[in-house]
Design an enzyme around this catalytic site. Structure first.
Site, PDB file in Angstrom:
ATOM      1  N   LYS A  34      18.938  94.631 -38.612  1.00 60.63           N
ATOM      2  CA  LYS A  34      19.633  93.335 -38.576  1.00 60.63           C
ATOM      3  C   LYS A  34      20.608  93.279 -37.393  1.00 60.63           C
ATOM      4  CE  LYS A  34      20.734  93.671 -43.147  1.00 60.63           C
ATOM      5  NZ  LYS A  34      19.824  94.716 -43.660  1.00 60.63           N
ATOM      6  N   ASP A  54      28.386  91.486 -40.491  1.00 59.08           N
ATOM      7  CA  ASP A  54      27.586  92.325 -41.386  1.00 59.08           C
ATOM      8  C   ASP A  54      28.156  92.220 -42.801  1.00 59.08           C
ATOM      9  OD1 ASP A  54      25.566  94.025 -42.021  1.00 59.08           O
ATOM     10  OD2 ASP A  54      26.478  95.818 -41.164  1.00 59.08           O
ATOM     11  N   ARG A  78      15.870 103.273 -39.131  1.00 59.07           N
ATOM     12  CA  ARG A  78      17.067 104.103 -38.985  1.00 59.07           C
ATOM     13  C   ARG A  78      16.836 105.481 -39.612  1.00 59.07           C
ATOM     14  NH1 ARG A  78      21.854 101.740 -41.951  1.00 59.07           N
ATOM     15  NH2 ARG A  78      22.143 100.304 -40.238  1.00 59.07           N
TER      16      ARG A  78
END
Ligand code: ADE
Length: 402
Positions: free
Chosen positions: A127, A172, A280
């Site tokens: 994101k 975030d 990730r």
């Protein structure tokens, strides 16, 4: 899965704490000579997100260092140099890329700013990376912060007045915005106006300030936790989904190349298979395997067998499950015999906090069909029983509503 502290390359300085932000400032339309250098005024000083402001997570978060000229393996900021910088370099999320490509081209054609964008999905899927790519594609600055850092009205006000036309503000964990901050965003998003109240009680006055047209990119792991006034102000709402093997394998190969690590396609696939559909995690596992090979195998090329051997040592099984996943499922099976288990019970048993279980562990277990959430609690599915070597009971299908 190893627990890591959020590492900041540098503690934020008092000024930075004041407005609670992390900036990823970049000079607009840089001349080519500046492309690879870091402007003085955007040195890492401003880029560290206060650790206390980050959600509990098992991984270092994205917001740590955002416009880095850092070497790939610089301590504390390995993620940054691995991020794709342009949409064309971004692997996976085909639907999202298509939608954004259209939005970018349309905005550019009309010389307009991008519509506000809400990205949701489990952590680690890209994101933040996508917000930075949007800024790169639009040739604007991206300011990055996290909702818990926007505690006071002046935190968000400070950010908003600093936005130039077209700039992107990335927030975030936007579902965690305090209400006072969220209410300021309503007028800012809709009318590009900052309404601030000065003073208290009867002497309180409201002042309005015009803002430059900016783009808010919100990211959340819990889209259902957003209030509808906030959600409705996003022109684009897009989900990021878990990556499949065909997408994660080239991501591992790409990262290995950036890290100058020798790996075979089978080695990359083995790491991708154990990465829970998450870039990730794939990149993190690659670094662990690289360590293993350097220390134990004198820098041998990473093959499928070597990757599997290394990841077994790190307790990551062929499905990507770690100790906590297996403990959760084992307790559901052994102590509850397949009956539903509450989230808090799982948290107490594993020592993980409920939010991490809900937002990090459960989505993947549900995705691979090992766990179901029912109104009465969580249930390990027959596939999970079999994966852990148990014979599922006959009445499981009844409990699962099958
Ligand atoms: N590194 C991390 N995520 C990536 C992605 N989606 N594409 C390319 N490289 C990545």
């Amino acid at each position: 899965m190893e627990s890591m502290a959020i590492i900041s390359s540098k503690q934020p300085e008092p000024d930075d704490r004041q407005d609670g932000e992390a900036r990823g400032d970049r000079k607009r339309r840089k001349p080519p000579s500046e492309e690879n250098s870091m402007p003085k005024n955007s040195a890492p000083r401003n880029l560290a997100v206060p650790a206390s402001a980050m959600a509990s997570s098992v991984m270092p978060k994205d917001g740590d260092l955002l416009q880095s000229a850092a070497r790939p393996d610089e301590v504390g900021k390995p993620e940054e140099s691995l991020r794709p910088k342009r949409l064309a370099d971004y692997i996976g999320q085909k639907d999202l890329k298509e939608v954004l490509e259209i939005a970018i081209k349309a905005a550019q054609k009309r010389s307009e700013t991008l519509d506000h964008l809400l990205l949701y999905g489990p952590p680690g899927l890209g994101k933040t990376t996508m917000a930075l790519i949007l800024a790169e594609e639009m040739q604007v600055n991206c300011r990055v912060t996290t909702a818990p850092a926007l505690e006071r009205p002046r935190d968000i006000a400070g950010l908003l007045v600093g936005m130039q036309t077209g700039d992107i503000l990335f927030i975030d964990e936007i579902h965690r915005l305090p209400m006072v901050t969220e209410e300021i965003l309503y007028a800012a998003m809709e009318d590009f106006r900052l309404d601030i109240t000065i003073g208290k009680g009867q002497s309180a006055k409201t002042r309005s300030l015009d803002l430059q047209r900016f783009t808010l990119v919100g990211a959340t792991t819990k889209v259902g936790a957003l209030t509808s006034p906030l959600r409705d102000r996003f022109g684009l709402v897009q989900r990021l989904r878990f990556y499949d093997l065909d997408e994660l394998t080239p991501i591992v190969l790409r990262t290995a190349e950036i890290l100058s690590t020798a790996i075979t396609p089978e080695g990359a696939a083995e790491i991708a298979r154990r990465a829970r559909g998450t870039p990730r995690i794939a990149n993190r596992l690659l670094r662990r395997v690289r360590d293993y090979v350097e220390v134990k195998l004198e820098g041998a090329i990473i093959t499928g067998t070597i990757a599997a051997e290394a990841l077994e040592r790190f307790n990551v099984d062929p499905c990507g499950l770690d100790w906590t996943d297996r403990r959760m499922l084992t307790v559901m099976i052994e102590s509850f015999g397949g009956r539903p288990v509450g989230l808090d019970t799982l948290a107490a048993i594993t020592g993980e906090d409920a939010q991490t279980i809900e937002e990090v562990y459960e989505p993947y277990l549900m995705q691979i069909g090992y766990l179901q959430r029912t109104p009465r609690g969580r249930i390990a599915t027959p596939a999970a029983w079999k994966h852990l070597g148990y014979q599922p009971p006959d009445n499981q299908l009844v409990l699962l509503g099958g």
